[in-house]
Write a protein that holds these residues in place. Structure first.
Motif, PDB file in Angstrom:
ATOM      1  N   CYS A   1      10.211  94.747 112.857  1.00 58.08           N
ATOM      2  CA  CYS A   1      11.319  94.045 112.197  1.00 58.08           C
ATOM      3  C   CYS A   1      12.575  94.904 112.081  1.00 58.08           C
ATOM      4  O   CYS A   1      13.683  94.385 112.074  1.00 58.08           O
ATOM      5  CB  CYS A   1      10.894  93.563 110.814  1.00 58.08           C
ATOM      6  N   SER A   2      12.408  96.212 111.988  1.00 59.71           N
ATOM      7  CA  SER A   2      13.593  97.059 111.848  1.00 59.71           C
ATOM      8  C   SER A   2      14.198  97.467 113.193  1.00 59.71           C
ATOM      9  O   SER A   2      15.400  97.693 113.273  1.00 59.71           O
ATOM     10  CB  SER A   2      13.262  98.306 111.022  1.00 59.71           C
TER      11      SER A   2
ATOM     12  N   ASP B   1      15.180  90.778 113.819  1.00 55.90           N
ATOM     13  CA  ASP B   1      15.446  90.530 112.403  1.00 55.90           C
ATOM     14  C   ASP B   1      14.395  89.542 111.910  1.00 55.90           C
ATOM     15  O   ASP B   1      14.365  88.397 112.356  1.00 55.90           O
ATOM     16  CB  ASP B   1      16.851  89.950 112.223  1.00 55.90           C
ATOM     17  N   CYS B   2      13.525  89.975 111.034  1.00 56.62           N
ATOM     18  CA  CYS B   2      12.409  89.133 110.584  1.00 56.62           C
ATOM     19  C   CYS B   2      12.743  88.299 109.355  1.00 56.62           C
ATOM     20  O   CYS B   2      11.840  87.776 108.698  1.00 56.62           O
ATOM     21  CB  CYS B   2      11.183  90.001 110.317  1.00 56.62           C
ATOM     22  N   SER B   3      14.010  88.160 109.026  1.00 60.18           N
ATOM     23  CA  SER B   3      14.368  87.376 107.845  1.00 60.18           C
ATOM     24  C   SER B   3      14.039  85.896 108.026  1.00 60.18           C
ATOM     25  O   SER B   3      13.953  85.163 107.054  1.00 60.18           O
ATOM     26  CB  SER B   3      15.839  87.559 107.492  1.00 60.18           C
TER      27      SER B   3
END
Length: 136
Positions: free
Chosen positions: A95-96, A100-102
């Motif tokens: 995710c980083s 973007d895992c938002s």
């Protein structure tokens, strides 16, 4: 998290908190000594995933992870929090660095799709017929 007699902070399940326990706080004083308990049952998902694996709620530091057993440690060695945090490391890295895992997707039960299959496997392993292997 609660502070144990040896001044170590230990992640325990909410149902294991007792009157007199000192909750770990961002303030760092005796302001969060448990004086009484009451149970509240809510419907919904209350396990956010954060980079640190912890969340601060009303000044109290809490783990973002679930403990599937009543025991404080798995195999008598590893905390449930440390195992979950280690398992989530590739997810946090992905995710980083990659995506973007938002906007992460979830199952109908509200479980992250990243966690759903390992969660099913773990709950199967901890089924009553197999529980004696894992608990100490």
């Amino acid at each position: 998290f609660v502070e144990k007699e040896n001044s170590k902070n230990v992640a325990i399940r909410a149902d294991q908190i007792q009157v007199g326990d000192k909750l770990v706080s961002v303030i760092g004083d005796d302001a969060f000594v448990v004086s009484h308990l009451r149970k509240k049952k809510s419907v919904g998902a209350y396990a956010p995933f954060t980079d640190t694996g912890t969340i601060v709620v009303n000044g109290v530091v809490a783990s973002c992870y679930v403990a599937l057993q009543d025991s404080e440690k798995l195999f008598g060695i590893f905390s449930h929090h440390s195992i979950a945090y280690s398992f989530e490391s590739p997810h946090r890295l992905y995710c980083s660095l990659v995506v973007d895992c938002s906007n992460e997707t979830y199952t109908m039960d509200g479980i992250s799709k990243w966690v759903a299959l390992p969660f099913k496997i773990t709950t199967w392993l901890l089924d009553k017929s197999n529980r004696s292997i894992w608990m100490q």
